[in-house]
Design an enzyme around this catalytic site. Structure first.
Site, mmCIF file in Angstrom:
data_model
loop_
_atom_site.group_PDB
_atom_site.id
_atom_site.type_symbol
_atom_site.label_atom_id
_atom_site.label_comp_id
_atom_site.label_asym_id
_atom_site.label_seq_id
_atom_site.Cartn_x
_atom_site.Cartn_y
_atom_site.Cartn_z
ATOM 1 N N VAL A 82 0.839 -1.200 0.000
ATOM 2 C CA VAL A 82 0.000 0.000 0.000
ATOM 3 C C VAL A 82 0.874 1.250 0.000
ATOM 4 O O VAL A 82 1.720 1.432 0.876
ATOM 5 C CB VAL A 82 -0.947 0.014 1.210
ATOM 6 C CG1 VAL A 82 -1.840 1.253 1.166
ATOM 7 C CG2 VAL A 82 -1.798 -1.251 1.237
ATOM 8 N N LYS A 83 0.654 2.088 -0.991
ATOM 9 C CA LYS A 83 1.421 3.322 -1.143
ATOM 10 C C LYS A 83 0.728 4.439 -0.363
ATOM 11 O O LYS A 83 -0.450 4.714 -0.574
ATOM 12 C CB LYS A 83 1.513 3.676 -2.624
ATOM 13 C CG LYS A 83 2.792 4.336 -3.051
ATOM 14 C CD LYS A 83 2.837 4.399 -4.573
ATOM 15 C CE LYS A 83 4.107 5.042 -5.059
ATOM 16 N NZ LYS A 83 4.068 5.200 -6.534
ATOM 17 N N ILE A 84 1.490 5.074 0.523
ATOM 18 C CA ILE A 84 0.957 6.092 1.431
ATOM 19 C C ILE A 84 1.775 7.377 1.274
ATOM 20 O O ILE A 84 3.007 7.319 1.247
ATOM 21 C CB ILE A 84 1.056 5.620 2.901
ATOM 22 C CG1 ILE A 84 0.350 4.272 3.110
ATOM 23 C CG2 ILE A 84 0.544 6.690 3.853
ATOM 24 C CD1 ILE A 84 -1.128 4.337 3.224
#
Length: 215
Positions: A82-84
Site C-alpha cells: 500500500v502506497k501512502i
C-alpha cells in the site's frame, strides 16, 4: 539491486517480466489514469503477472480513510503493497498498518528527515523522488546518499526505492550508492540495453562473418 517497473501498462510489464528483469511494480493514480482502466482490475492483473511487490496508492488524505482503503487493497492479492503519502496522517496510517502486518511504501519523499520518519513509523519501503528534485535545481542523488547513510548507520531495515527516475544515470548512481531498488519507467529501462559500441560490434561481427562465408 532490484528493478521495479514504474507503470500500470500491463503489456509493458509482461514484456519486461519475460526477460526476468521485473522484481516488482509501482503504480500511482496518474499512471492508472493514463491506462484508462478500472483501478482494481489493473492492480489485480499486474499482481497475477509479477511475483514481487506491487504498490497501489491510496486516495484518502486522512489516516482513517487510508487505513480503510489499505485493508481493501490487500484483499486483491498477497503481493500488494500500500502506497501512502508522506504526511502526518500518512504516518499515522503507516503505524497502524505495520502493526497489522500490511506492507507500506511511503511516497513523495524529498528529504532524509522524511525518509527517517517513515522508517520509524514502520514503513516497509520509502520512495525518495530524485527527478523532481533535479527539476527544481536540487541534487536528487545526494538525497539518496543521505538516506542510505542514515539507514546504514542505524541498521534500518526499511528498503529504499529510488523513484522519479528520469534517465540511466539515475539507475547506475543509485546502484553505486547501495539503494535497494530503483523503480524505472519502461522507456528508461529500454535505454539501459543500449550502447553504440555494442551496435558497432554486432555489425562488425556480422560483416566479418559474411566476408568469411563468401570467400
Amino acid at each position: 539491486m532490484k528493478f521495479f517497473l514504474d507503470t500500470a501498462n500491463v503489456e509493458k510489464i509482461k514484456e519486461f517480466n519475460a526477460l526476468g528483469l521485473v522484481d516488482g511494480v509501482t503504480t500511482n493514480p496518474s499512471l492508472i489514469k493514463k491506462e484508462g482502466r478500472d483501478f482494481y482490475e489493473v492492480i489485480k492483473e499486474i499482481c497475477a503477472i509479477v511475483d514481487g511487490p506491487v504498490s497501489a496508492e491510496v486516495i484518502a488524505l486522512d489516516a482513517e480513510g487510508m487505513v480503510k482503503e489499505a485493508r481493501e487493497l490487500v484483499k486483491l492479492a498477497e503481493n500488494v503493497v500500500v502506497k501512502i503519502p508522506m504526511t502526518k496522517e500518512g504516518m499515522k496510517a503507516v503505524n497502524i498498518l505495520s502493526k497489522e502486518g500490511i506492507k507500506t511504501n511511503v511516497t513523495l519523499i524529498f528529504s532524509a528527515n522524511q525518509a527517517l520518519l517513515a522508517a520509524k513509523a514502520g514503513a516497509s519501503y520509502v520512495s525518495p523522488f530524485v527527478g523532481r528534485l533535479d527539476d527544481v535545481g536540487q541534487d536528487g542523488m545526494f538525497l539518496i546518499s543521505e538516506v542510505m547513510q542514515v539507514f546504514s548507520a542505524y541498521g534500518i531495515e526499511t528498503e529504499v526505492i529510488v523513484a522519479s527516475v528520469r534517465h540511466p544515470i539515475h539507475v547506475i548512481e543509485s546502484a553505486k550508492m547501495g539503494a535497494d531498488i530503483a523503480t524505472i519507467p519502461f522507456d528508461v529501462l529500454d535505454k539501459l540495453f543500449n550502447h553504440p559500441l555494442t551496435d558497432n560490434g554486432i555489425e562488425k561481427f556480422l560483416a566479418d562473418w559474411e566476408a568469411h562465408m563468401n570467400r
